[in-house]
Write a protein that holds these residues in place. Structure first.
Motif, mmCIF file in Angstrom:
data_model
loop_
_atom_site.group_PDB
_atom_site.id
_atom_site.type_symbol
_atom_site.label_atom_id
_atom_site.label_comp_id
_atom_site.label_asym_id
_atom_site.label_seq_id
_atom_site.Cartn_x
_atom_site.Cartn_y
_atom_site.Cartn_z
ATOM 1 N N MET A 233 0.738 -1.174 -0.037
ATOM 2 C CA MET A 233 0.390 -0.212 -0.286
ATOM 3 C C MET A 233 0.883 1.517 -0.102
ATOM 4 O O MET A 233 2.143 1.612 0.798
ATOM 5 C CB MET A 233 -0.951 0.289 1.085
ATOM 6 N N LEU A 234 0.946 2.233 -0.835
ATOM 7 C CA LEU A 234 1.689 3.876 -1.014
ATOM 8 C C LEU A 234 0.362 4.522 -0.734
ATOM 9 O O LEU A 234 -0.743 4.999 -0.860
ATOM 10 C CB LEU A 234 1.801 3.855 -2.583
ATOM 11 N N LEU B 135 0.566 10.484 -7.300
ATOM 12 C CA LEU B 135 -0.345 9.612 -7.344
ATOM 13 C C LEU B 135 -0.445 8.437 -8.681
ATOM 14 O O LEU B 135 -0.542 8.124 -8.970
ATOM 15 C CB LEU B 135 -1.433 9.477 -6.707
ATOM 16 N N ASP B 136 -1.208 10.173 -9.288
ATOM 17 C CA ASP B 136 -1.582 9.390 -10.608
ATOM 18 C C ASP B 136 -0.280 9.431 -11.900
ATOM 19 O O ASP B 136 -0.772 8.539 -12.391
ATOM 20 C CB ASP B 136 -2.112 10.849 -11.080
ATOM 21 N N GLU C 168 -13.092 7.290 -7.014
ATOM 22 C CA GLU C 168 -12.900 7.404 -5.619
ATOM 23 C C GLU C 168 -14.124 5.824 -4.970
ATOM 24 O O GLU C 168 -14.656 5.387 -5.748
ATOM 25 C CB GLU C 168 -14.378 8.885 -5.791
ATOM 26 N N TYR C 169 -13.644 5.788 -3.696
ATOM 27 C CA TYR C 169 -14.594 4.935 -3.104
ATOM 28 C C TYR C 169 -14.910 5.302 -1.864
ATOM 29 O O TYR C 169 -14.288 6.261 -0.740
ATOM 30 C CB TYR C 169 -13.148 3.200 -2.894
ATOM 31 N N PRO C 170 -15.481 3.873 -1.216
ATOM 32 C CA PRO C 170 -16.046 5.016 -0.068
ATOM 33 C C PRO C 170 -15.254 4.910 1.158
ATOM 34 O O PRO C 170 -15.301 6.053 1.938
ATOM 35 C CB PRO C 170 -16.826 3.599 0.602
ATOM 36 N N PHE C 171 -13.751 4.446 1.080
ATOM 37 C CA PHE C 171 -13.025 4.609 1.703
ATOM 38 C C PHE C 171 -11.790 5.940 1.491
ATOM 39 O O PHE C 171 -10.890 5.798 2.210
ATOM 40 C CB PHE C 171 -12.256 2.982 2.231
ATOM 41 N N SER C 172 -11.725 5.773 0.358
ATOM 42 C CA SER C 172 -10.551 6.975 -0.087
ATOM 43 C C SER C 172 -11.134 7.917 -1.258
ATOM 44 O O SER C 172 -12.503 7.170 -2.364
ATOM 45 C CB SER C 172 -9.732 6.165 -0.594
ATOM 46 N N THR C 173 -10.324 8.815 -1.754
ATOM 47 C CA THR C 173 -11.532 10.190 -2.352
ATOM 48 C C THR C 173 -10.674 9.410 -4.064
ATOM 49 O O THR C 173 -10.880 10.048 -5.074
ATOM 50 C CB THR C 173 -10.990 11.127 -2.293
ATOM 51 N N LEU D 193 -2.867 2.326 -4.282
ATOM 52 C CA LEU D 193 -2.437 3.701 -3.652
ATOM 53 C C LEU D 193 -3.321 4.716 -3.525
ATOM 54 O O LEU D 193 -4.475 3.991 -3.939
ATOM 55 C CB LEU D 193 -1.788 3.958 -5.478
ATOM 56 N N MET D 194 -3.343 5.103 -2.151
ATOM 57 C CA MET D 194 -4.559 5.845 -1.544
ATOM 58 C C MET D 194 -3.924 7.029 -1.336
ATOM 59 O O MET D 194 -2.385 7.641 -1.229
ATOM 60 C CB MET D 194 -5.066 5.335 -1.071
ATOM 61 N N LEU D 195 -4.837 7.700 -2.069
ATOM 62 C CA LEU D 195 -4.344 9.667 -1.448
ATOM 63 C C LEU D 195 -5.138 9.409 -0.403
ATOM 64 O O LEU D 195 -6.548 9.335 0.285
ATOM 65 C CB LEU D 195 -5.528 10.415 -2.066
#
Length: 310
Positions: free
Chosen positions: A84-85, A107-108, A126-131, A146-148
């Motif tokens: 996980m980044l 990230l992109d 976009e997901y419930p746990f991360s935009t 990859l997660m913001l």
């Protein structure tokens, strides 16, 4: 003082140096260097073609060490052990809009690089746990999430290994985390659990109490663990293993006895634990030991490594 003693090792099919360069170019805060080579002679027949070739390549990602093992095609990573980044704006200048934009742009760029020759498991979006999140297996089969990250949350390292438990280890993510932290309870800084979020309702093979997300800490190293909410059909392999550098033979003996659960998987310091995760339990001065005459050949005959036999 850093207490990072567990180093993820990634099995690469004859391209570890190229993979190291790829990661140094693709990931922020990353550098790579070849750290060891195969002996010129004395190799077993199945490794004869590697004489003098790179053996391990060290990749350092924002201070977190990964080791690439240059070997054959015997093993391959799976999504069961991914990386996980966390693109936290705090790592890119602060918590304001400019820092968030910088983190998202980084990230992109990383996503685009890792997707080149790779395959997407979860689309970037976009997901419930991360935009802004996506999951990709790169050209070498290594899996990255990859997660913001929300800068208002608890700060975590940029790179965090993530273990997904399924099959025979289904619903054992919390148990495994407690087991691993108990083995390293005396490490400086201690070990223990972080946030844990159960599914709440039965989800695929996961029970309501199984972990949709959990984390644990060993010293200053963070890990993520969760139970599969869908029967993906893959599990842990030697394609990604966890290497522990031990201070002395007594520590090697203790960890080997506690971790090894499959005698058939024991070979030259490698073992497989009760959850299917592969480990390498090695002396912290292994590099020096391997400089002894015929040390590599001696190591290849061992199961548990015995320092006096190098």
């Amino acid at each position: 003082m850093s207490t990072r003693r567990i180093v993820p090792n990634i099995w690469v099919n004859r391209q570890a140096e190229a993979a190291g360069r790829f990661y140094a170019e693709s990931l922020p805060f990353t550098e790579a260097e070849t750290e060891s080579r195969y002996p010129q002679e004395g190799l077993p027949d199945f490794q004869a073609g590697f004489a003098g070739a790179p053996l391990t390549v060290a990749v350092t990602v924002a201070g977190v060490r990964l080791t690439l093992i240059n070997a054959g095609d015997e093993f391959r990573p799976t999504p069961a052990l991914s990386f996980m980044l966390n693109f936290d704006p705090l790592l890119f200048g602060g918590s304001d809009e400019n820092a968030t934009t910088a983190a998202r742009n980084a990230l992109d760029r990383t996503w685009e690089a890792l997707c080149d020759g790779g395959s997407v498991l979860m689309d970037l979006g976009e997901y419930p746990f991360s935009t802004h999140y996506g999951w990709v297996a790169d050209r070498y089969g290594v899996n990255w999430q990859l997660m913001l990250t929300d800068p208002a949350g608890d700060l975590r390292p940029f790179l965090v290994p993530s273990l997904m438990f399924g099959g025979d280890a289904q619903d054992k993510a919390a148990e495994a985390a407690d087991f691993y932290t108990s083995l390293f309870a005396d490490i400086p800084g201690g070990s223990g659990a972080g946030h844990r979020f159960p599914y709440g309702t039965p989800t695929g093979p996961a029970s309501a109490d199984a972990l949709a997300f959990g984390e644990f800490r060993i010293g200053d190293q963070w890990f993520v663990g969760n139970d599969m909410g869908y029967d993906h059909g893959f599990g842990f392999t030697e394609g990604v293993s966890l290497a522990v550098r031990c201070a002395d033979q007594a520590e090697i003996d203790r960890l080997w006895s506690a971790l090894s659960a499959d005698p058939a998987a024991e070979a030259c310091g490698w073992l497989r634990d009760r959850y299917g995760v592969s480990w390498q339990v090695v002396p912290e001065d292994l590099d020096e030991l391997l400089e002894r005459p015929d040390a590599y050949a001696h190591m290849m005959t061992m199961k548990k490594l015995v320092i006096d036999e190098f």
